[in-house]
Every structure is written in C-alpha cells, then in structure tokens.
Design a protein around this motif. Sequence first.
Motif, PDB file in Angstrom:
ATOM      1  N   GLY A 131       0.729  -1.175   0.244  1.00 41.26           N
ATOM      2  CA  GLY A 131       0.110  -0.234  -0.078  1.00 41.26           C
ATOM      3  C   GLY A 131       0.994   1.293   0.217  1.00 41.26           C
ATOM      4  O   GLY A 131       2.004   1.490   0.429  1.00 41.26           O
ATOM      5  N   HIS A 132       0.635   2.098  -0.843  1.00 41.21           N
ATOM      6  CA  HIS A 132       1.115   3.374  -0.276  1.00 41.21           C
ATOM      7  C   HIS A 132       0.985   4.387   0.234  1.00 41.21           C
ATOM      8  O   HIS A 132      -0.491   4.348   0.805  1.00 41.21           O
ATOM      9  CB  HIS A 132       1.833   4.205  -1.918  1.00 41.21           C
ATOM     10  CG  HIS A 132      -0.041   4.321  -2.857  1.00 41.21           C
ATOM     11  ND1 HIS A 132      -1.059   5.513  -2.580  1.00 41.21           N
ATOM     12  CD2 HIS A 132      -1.096   4.388  -3.257  1.00 41.21           C
ATOM     13  CE1 HIS A 132      -2.253   6.112  -2.966  1.00 41.21           C
ATOM     14  NE2 HIS A 132      -2.509   4.444  -3.632  1.00 41.21           N
ATOM     15  N   LEU A 133       1.704   5.245   0.969  1.00 41.89           N
ATOM     16  CA  LEU A 133       1.013   6.035   1.957  1.00 41.89           C
ATOM     17  C   LEU A 133       1.294   7.688   1.398  1.00 41.89           C
ATOM     18  O   LEU A 133       0.609   8.321   2.052  1.00 41.89           O
ATOM     19  CB  LEU A 133       2.308   6.288   3.577  1.00 41.89           C
ATOM     20  CG  LEU A 133       2.876   4.540   4.111  1.00 41.89           C
ATOM     21  CD1 LEU A 133       3.668   5.525   5.281  1.00 41.89           C
ATOM     22  CD2 LEU A 133       1.346   4.180   4.632  1.00 41.89           C
ATOM     23  N   TYR A 153      -9.456   7.390   1.498  1.00 39.28           N
ATOM     24  CA  TYR A 153     -10.033   6.143  -0.052  1.00 39.28           C
ATOM     25  C   TYR A 153      -9.298   6.049  -0.421  1.00 39.28           C
ATOM     26  O   TYR A 153      -9.166   4.465  -0.849  1.00 39.28           O
ATOM     27  CB  TYR A 153     -11.666   7.387  -0.752  1.00 39.28           C
ATOM     28  CG  TYR A 153     -12.162   6.289  -1.444  1.00 39.28           C
ATOM     29  CD1 TYR A 153     -12.552   5.021  -1.764  1.00 39.28           C
ATOM     30  CD2 TYR A 153     -11.744   6.704  -2.964  1.00 39.28           C
ATOM     31  CE1 TYR A 153     -13.299   4.250  -2.147  1.00 39.28           C
ATOM     32  CE2 TYR A 153     -12.882   5.354  -3.730  1.00 39.28           C
ATOM     33  CZ  TYR A 153     -12.740   4.831  -3.852  1.00 39.28           C
ATOM     34  OH  TYR A 153     -13.376   4.012  -4.683  1.00 39.28           O
ATOM     35  N   ASP A 154      -8.110   7.057  -1.349  1.00 37.91           N
ATOM     36  CA  ASP A 154      -6.812   6.485  -2.090  1.00 37.91           C
ATOM     37  C   ASP A 154      -5.656   6.690  -1.143  1.00 37.91           C
ATOM     38  O   ASP A 154      -4.812   8.440  -1.218  1.00 37.91           O
ATOM     39  CB  ASP A 154      -7.165   7.141  -3.327  1.00 37.91           C
ATOM     40  CG  ASP A 154      -6.039   6.841  -3.842  1.00 37.91           C
ATOM     41  OD1 ASP A 154      -4.644   5.571  -3.560  1.00 37.91           O
ATOM     42  OD2 ASP A 154      -5.744   7.013  -5.513  1.00 37.91           O
ATOM     43  N   MET A 155      -5.162   5.805  -0.018  1.00 36.13           N
ATOM     44  CA  MET A 155      -5.424   4.685  -0.233  1.00 36.13           C
ATOM     45  C   MET A 155      -5.168   4.630   1.545  1.00 36.13           C
ATOM     46  O   MET A 155      -5.091   3.511   1.930  1.00 36.13           O
ATOM     47  CB  MET A 155      -5.163   3.853  -1.235  1.00 36.13           C
ATOM     48  CG  MET A 155      -3.665   3.526  -1.107  1.00 36.13           C
ATOM     49  SD  MET A 155      -3.026   1.948  -1.897  1.00 36.13           S
ATOM     50  CE  MET A 155      -3.179   0.416  -1.084  1.00 36.13           C
ATOM     51  N   LYS A 156      -5.059   6.221   2.273  1.00 39.07           N
ATOM     52  CA  LYS A 156      -5.144   5.054   3.645  1.00 39.07           C
ATOM     53  C   LYS A 156      -6.196   4.348   4.101  1.00 39.07           C
ATOM     54  O   LYS A 156      -5.619   3.639   4.573  1.00 39.07           O
ATOM     55  CB  LYS A 156      -5.626   6.992   4.089  1.00 39.07           C
ATOM     56  CG  LYS A 156      -4.160   7.995   4.099  1.00 39.07           C
ATOM     57  CD  LYS A 156      -3.487   8.490   4.799  1.00 39.07           C
ATOM     58  CE  LYS A 156      -2.258   9.275   4.402  1.00 39.07           C
ATOM     59  NZ  LYS A 156      -2.245   9.868   5.409  1.00 39.07           N
ATOM     60  N   ASP A 181       5.172   6.730  -3.008  1.00 39.73           N
ATOM     61  CA  ASP A 181       5.180   7.321  -4.138  1.00 39.73           C
ATOM     62  C   ASP A 181       4.641   7.375  -5.293  1.00 39.73           C
ATOM     63  O   ASP A 181       4.647   6.882  -6.511  1.00 39.73           O
ATOM     64  CB  ASP A 181       7.244   7.758  -5.026  1.00 39.73           C
ATOM     65  CG  ASP A 181       7.287   6.499  -4.715  1.00 39.73           C
ATOM     66  OD1 ASP A 181       7.045   5.503  -5.005  1.00 39.73           O
ATOM     67  OD2 ASP A 181       8.761   6.314  -5.605  1.00 39.73           O
ATOM     68  N   GLU A 182       3.333   6.221  -4.686  1.00 41.97           N
ATOM     69  CA  GLU A 182       2.593   6.333  -5.717  1.00 41.97           C
ATOM     70  C   GLU A 182       2.011   6.890  -7.064  1.00 41.97           C
ATOM     71  O   GLU A 182       1.523   6.675  -7.931  1.00 41.97           O
ATOM     72  CB  GLU A 182       1.779   4.455  -5.605  1.00 41.97           C
ATOM     73  CG  GLU A 182       0.821   3.997  -6.280  1.00 41.97           C
ATOM     74  CD  GLU A 182      -0.429   4.438  -7.028  1.00 41.97           C
ATOM     75  OE1 GLU A 182      -0.923   4.044  -8.204  1.00 41.97           O
ATOM     76  OE2 GLU A 182      -0.190   5.190  -6.159  1.00 41.97           O
ATOM     77  N   GLU A 183       1.782   7.543  -5.999  1.00 42.91           N
ATOM     78  CA  GLU A 183       0.857   8.691  -6.789  1.00 42.91           C
ATOM     79  C   GLU A 183       1.745   9.825  -8.427  1.00 42.91           C
ATOM     80  O   GLU A 183       0.330  10.230  -9.044  1.00 42.91           O
ATOM     81  CB  GLU A 183       0.354   9.556  -6.197  1.00 42.91           C
ATOM     82  CG  GLU A 183      -1.099   9.667  -5.275  1.00 42.91           C
ATOM     83  CD  GLU A 183      -1.795   8.534  -5.454  1.00 42.91           C
ATOM     84  OE1 GLU A 183      -1.747   9.188  -6.986  1.00 42.91           O
ATOM     85  OE2 GLU A 183      -2.751   7.868  -4.366  1.00 42.91           O
ATOM     86  N   VAL A 184       2.920   9.585  -7.782  1.00 42.26           N
ATOM     87  CA  VAL A 184       3.420   9.632  -9.913  1.00 42.26           C
ATOM     88  C   VAL A 184       4.235   8.947 -10.403  1.00 42.26           C
ATOM     89  O   VAL A 184       5.239   8.961 -10.735  1.00 42.26           O
ATOM     90  CB  VAL A 184       4.946  11.264  -8.791  1.00 42.26           C
ATOM     91  CG1 VAL A 184       4.120  12.282  -8.367  1.00 42.26           C
ATOM     92  CG2 VAL A 184       5.692  10.097  -7.571  1.00 42.26           C
ATOM     93  N   PRO A 243      -4.884  -3.101  -1.337  1.00 37.38           N
ATOM     94  CA  PRO A 243      -5.197  -3.032  -1.591  1.00 37.38           C
ATOM     95  C   PRO A 243      -5.777  -1.022  -1.724  1.00 37.38           C
ATOM     96  O   PRO A 243      -6.495  -0.662  -0.610  1.00 37.38           O
ATOM     97  CB  PRO A 243      -5.408  -3.051   0.620  1.00 37.38           C
ATOM     98  CG  PRO A 243      -4.078  -2.965   0.475  1.00 37.38           C
ATOM     99  CD  PRO A 243      -3.883  -3.495  -0.309  1.00 37.38           C
ATOM    100  N   GLU A 244      -5.302  -1.305  -2.900  1.00 40.78           N
ATOM    101  CA  GLU A 244      -6.190   0.183  -3.531  1.00 40.78           C
ATOM    102  C   GLU A 244      -7.763  -0.027  -3.055  1.00 40.78           C
ATOM    103  O   GLU A 244      -8.539  -0.780  -2.730  1.00 40.78           O
ATOM    104  CB  GLU A 244      -6.296   0.619  -5.023  1.00 40.78           C
ATOM    105  CG  GLU A 244      -4.546   0.318  -5.506  1.00 40.78           C
ATOM    106  CD  GLU A 244      -4.386   2.005  -5.082  1.00 40.78           C
ATOM    107  OE1 GLU A 244      -4.740   2.919  -4.847  1.00 40.78           O
ATOM    108  OE2 GLU A 244      -3.332   2.214  -5.592  1.00 40.78           O
ATOM    109  N   PRO A 245      -8.696   1.201  -2.950  1.00 37.74           N
ATOM    110  CA  PRO A 245      -9.515   1.423  -2.821  1.00 37.74           C
ATOM    111  C   PRO A 245     -10.720   0.631  -3.851  1.00 37.74           C
ATOM    112  O   PRO A 245     -10.710   0.195  -5.274  1.00 37.74           O
ATOM    113  CB  PRO A 245      -9.816   2.874  -3.512  1.00 37.74           C
ATOM    114  CG  PRO A 245      -8.994   3.598  -4.214  1.00 37.74           C
ATOM    115  CD  PRO A 245      -7.884   2.744  -3.174  1.00 37.74           C
TER     116      PRO A 245
END
Length: 375
Positions: free
Chosen positions: A78-80, A108-111, A142-145, A167-169
């Motif tokens: 999972g990404h923080l 939701y994405d994705m805490k 760094d998943e969002e980039v 466990p992405e949304p």
Amino acid sequence: MPRTEIGTSDRLLAELRGWVEAETPTTDPAAVNRLLDRCQAELSAVGGALERLPGRDGYGDTLVCRTPGEGPPVVVAGHLDTVWDHGTLASSMPWRVEGAKAHGPGIYDMKAGSFFAFHSVREILRQKTPTRRPVTLLLTPDEEVGSPTSRAPIEQAARGARAVLIPEPAGAGGACVTARKGVGRFDIRIKGVSAHAGGNWSEGRSAVVALAQVILKIHAMTDLAAGITTNVAPIRGGTRPNVIPPEASCEVDLRVPTIALGERLEAAILGLAGEHDGIRITVTGGMNRPPFAETPEIRALYDQARALAAKHGYDLPSQHRGGGSDGNFTAALGVPTLDGLGCTGAGAHAPYEHILWQDLAPRCATLCALLEEVG
Ligand SMILES: [Zn+2]
C-alpha cells in the motif's frame, strides 16, 4: 484455523483518523516518513522483521515487514502518499464523519486500504495467528507519481511470491480489481519559426497550428471498442497574439488493455516526431505501467476472496479498471495479483473523497483472511 481478530469498524475508524490527519503529500518526504516511523515502531513492537529502504530523488522511504514462515510469500503493498497538499485538512477537506461517510484527504485513496494492510500484518504478528505462507508487507512513498522509487522494491518482493494483494480503493458496488489498463505518458515539443503576425506572416511557421494537428492525430488513436484511450493535456504554446508562435508543447496520457497494443500505440505516438517545412516535433516518453491482464490464476484468487467476503457478510464483485496501480507492475511479472481490496467509498483525487466507514471491519477482515489462507 484460528483467525486474527480485526476489531470493530468504530475502532478501525478511530485509528485511521490518525493516519488521515497526518497529511502525506508525495512531494514531502519528511511528512511521509513521519507516518512511516509510526508504522515501523508499531510493527517492531510486535516482532516484525523490518527493512527500511532510504528514500531518494525527493521521495520518502519504503518499509518492508516480513512475518515468519517458509516458501513463497503473499505480498501486500500500500502507498502512504496522497495527492493532497499540506493544509487541505485545515481548509477544503476537514476530517468529518457524516452518517455512513468519513471524509478526509487520501482516506479512500488509499489510507484506508494501506491501514488494512498494516493492521492485518500487525495483528497477525501480535496475535501470533498461523498463516499458510509468510506475509511480506510493503508501505511505499510515491505511488501517486508512478512509483519511481518503490517500483523496484515492489517488483523484488513480488518475484517468486505466491500472490500480490493491493488494497487500493474498492470500485462501484465494492468491486475489487482483476485487470487494469496499462498507462503510457508522453511529452511532445514543437519548434516552429516566429514572425510578426502582420508584417511577416509568410515567414512564420506556427508551432501552435502544428500542435493542433498532432492533438487531432492522437485523439483519433482512441478506440473505445478496443479499450484504447488517449488524452492530451495540458497544452502550452505561443507568447502573444501578434507573434507567430515558435514553440508549443503538450503531454499525453495513453491507456491500453494489452502489452501488444501498448507497443503499437507507443510506436505510433513516438512516430509523430519529425521535421518538415520549418516545424520540428520531438516526442519523448513511453509506457509507464504495463497492462495488468486477468489470468486464470487471478480469477482463482478472486474466487477465494469472494468466498471469504461472503463469510464476512457481503458480496465482492470484480471489475476491470482504467487507472493504473502498483498491481500493474506485479501482474506484468506473471504473479497473480488482486487489487481494489481497500475500502468502499468514492472520490479518489476529488474534493468529495470519502469512505463508507462501516465497511472498514468486514473489508479488512477479508484482506486479513486472504493473508492467512492463500495457499
Ligand atoms: Zn492509490
């Protein structure tokens, strides 16, 4: 087999609040690392075998936690990081729970989903629940980039793994994800010839007009029936109305369902480069995330997840999704990957982002049961 006790949705929400209130924009490695520090301390306290990979290139660290056992592990990642800047919580998206919805930046994405992964592994270790395979947990920065620094450790953990759970949304109706499109990114730069738009028009070569032609060509590559989409944005060009524009540029997003189509479309977009009649077009970029295609092994993993979800009182549909995730990397390695196992809700990257918090316990319990039972 004894099962890990996950706790109630109220209790999970209370702890998740602490994660959401720790704002973690991808671009602030110190902020991401502060949340990672907390995870590391908690996992260390319950005896997790930890490895912390230092961040680089302006991103935070990656934490790897392994549980005991022999043989190929089950990996959960999972990404923080989130897309939300500092101050979002204090301005447009304060923490609030209204009926079934809990709101906050990145919840939701994705805490919520990354918290599921962390909580499951922490409780497996604390409660000493036997699992059929060892579990490897990755928390990434760094998943969002596009996961520039965490892609390698994710792929390393996935190689030789039995399965990867992401466990992405959850999607509409709580759907998990058994396939995702591949994502390509391109930069296009056009050089023309500037001239006075009145006095010297014939000597100019408009980079903006050339860009317009390129945009229409890329738009025409979209083929909804084949699952191919393109999007050109943002665009830039020109300086003032009375100057023939010498420069223009754009970025391109490409989505494809198969590796073969990815190769074909990548070649087509790169093939727009060239020089003709005073206009020079350069194209850089390529496929960033490979397609994540559904296989019989992925279907079998999904069937197991759906059966476990039924035990926790809900139906778990599946879907193919356009957006990419770290699951694209692991599925492309041929490792059975199941994604979208996070919480229900809506509004990823949008101001109405929220989860349906009463689903926290049953969704987390399904993820945890998969970690215990994938054989
Ligand atoms: Zn995400």
